[in-house]
Design an enzyme around this catalytic site. Structure first.
Site, mmCIF file in Angstrom:
data_model
loop_
_atom_site.group_PDB
_atom_site.id
_atom_site.type_symbol
_atom_site.label_atom_id
_atom_site.label_comp_id
_atom_site.label_asym_id
_atom_site.label_seq_id
_atom_site.Cartn_x
_atom_site.Cartn_y
_atom_site.Cartn_z
ATOM 1 C CG ASP A 213 -1.963 1.069 1.188
ATOM 2 O OD1 ASP A 213 -3.043 0.787 0.646
ATOM 3 O OD2 ASP A 213 -1.704 2.196 1.683
ATOM 4 C CB ILE A 214 1.056 4.188 -2.298
ATOM 5 C CG1 ILE A 214 1.283 3.334 -3.549
ATOM 6 C CG2 ILE A 214 1.883 5.473 -2.373
ATOM 7 C CD1 ILE A 214 0.867 4.015 -4.840
ATOM 8 C CG ASN A 221 -4.645 11.278 -5.189
ATOM 9 O OD1 ASN A 221 -4.011 11.390 -6.235
ATOM 10 N ND2 ASN A 221 -5.276 10.166 -4.855
ATOM 11 C CG ASP A 230 -5.025 8.797 -12.045
ATOM 12 O OD1 ASP A 230 -5.292 8.295 -10.926
ATOM 13 O OD2 ASP A 230 -5.879 9.317 -12.779
ATOM 14 C CD GLU A 256 -4.476 4.401 -1.151
ATOM 15 O OE1 GLU A 256 -4.595 4.829 0.003
ATOM 16 O OE2 GLU A 256 -5.379 4.513 -2.012
#
Length: 355
Positions: A213-214, A221, A230, A256
């Site tokens: 997971d980022i 964002n 994106d 993500e």
């Protein structure tokens, strides 16, 4: 002396939760509606999730169909309906050709019977008998062979046309199982692949589910906008894909979050793969080549669970998620292998279930 057995973790039933949400909103339990709610639930299409939530609890079927047409360009129902119609038509044509072939063969069989009767008759001269028999057999055999050749050509043509329909369906399945942004497999394909892990018990000790997971992706964002987000998602996907074997299953499972199903490796080897991905991402520059704005560093937290630590696909995903939460809780940008006793003190909240 007795050994204490820990109670089995209760894993949320995704299908039941989606069905409950549909029932709560008074939505008809039909396949195209389920697909809408499924995609919104897993979070792979945030715009769909927001649009569906905006309909509230009084969504009409017309509004849901309009939403489906807007977000699902593949037209699943139409594709399969068209394919079914075409295959049914081709099969009917093949059956018609085979029925004609059967009729032709039956006629040929009757002719052979008549010829045999003439040959065995004592009222016919030998010369006339042979001449008539040869004429009838030659003509009948020629006609039957020509008809048989046409039948073969017809069946081959129909088979080719049905094979084309199959190829179109295979291509549709590939598209339907691919995340359009990252070109990785999507959550639908992941669910199928994860379930297959438990088909071979012998492979479970050397099969792992890895969730990545980022870190702080919402901040990215919010700061730089979704187009930048994106591009970062696409880059992260490329880095993950480039750092694993070709046979490793890699998917974007929502937002993500990414998932890898690694087979044929021990826990230590899987940890080494996860660390290679994590370190590569940490060292990857995320900059705008035109403005020179630096969006990084971009890091990931990784949770790992071996299939041998779970009884089924749902439990394997849950335990990998617990390990991922452990990595987040440990400060992010690290990899954690699930161990017995690990707990997770929160549950995910899904936008479509919010009032």
């Amino acid at each position: 002396m007795t050994t204490a057995v820990a109670p089995k973790t209760q894993v949320p039933d995704v299908a039941s939760q989606i069905t409950f949400a549909m029932r709560s909103m008074g939505v008809a339990p039909i396949p195209r509606n389920y697909e809408l709610f499924y995609e919104a639930y897993i979070g792979s299409n945030p715009a769909l999730t927001r649009d569906l939530a905006a309909l509230g609890n009084q969504a009409t079927q017309e509004e849901l169909d309009e939403l489906g047409a807007q977000h699902f360009s593949h037209g699943a129902g139409r594709v399969f309906d068209d394919a079914h119609t075409r295959i049914a038509a081709e099969l009917e044509s093949v059956l018609r050709v085979l029925r004609q072939e059967q009729t032709s063969l039956e006629s040929y069989n009757r002719l052979l019977g008549e010829t045999y009767n003439r040959i065995t008759s004592k009222n016919t001269s030998s010369a006339d008998l042979i001449q008539n028999a040869l004429h009838l057999l030659t003509e009948a055999t020629g006609n039957t062979m020509a008809h048989g050749e046409r039948t073969v050509e017809n069946v081959v043509q129909r088979s080719n046309e049905m094979d084309q329909v199959r190829k179109e369906l295979d291509e549709y399945k590939r598209i339907a199982n691919t995340d359009s942004l990252t070109r990785l497999s999507n959550r639908r394909a992941f669910d199928d692949r994860l379930a297959a892990v438990f088909n071979n018990p012998a492979m479970r000790p050397i099969t792992a589910l890895v969730l990545a997971d980022i870190d702080n992706f919402k901040k990215i964002n919010d700061t730089y906008g979704h187009p930048v987000g994106d591009k970062i998602l696409a880059t992260v996907a490329s880095v993950i894909r480039a750092n694993v074997r070709r046979d490793v299953f890699v998917a974007r499972t929502g937002g993500e979050e990414f998932a890898l199903i690694i087979e044929g490796n021990t826990a230590d080897e899987v940890m080494a793969v996860a660390e290679r991905i994590r370190r590569t991402l940490e060292a990857t520059p995320f900059k705008n080549s035109r403005t020179r704005v630096n969006y990084g560093p971009v890091t990931v937290s990784v949770g790992i669970c071996m299939a041998s630590s779970a009884e089924d696909a749902g439990e394997l995903y849950h335990k990998s998620d617990v390990a991922l939460y452990g990595a987040k809780n440990a400060g992010r940008n690290c990899s954690v292998l699930f161990e017995d006793g690990m707990q997770k003190d929160f549950t995910k909240s899904w936008l479509i279930y919010k009032a």
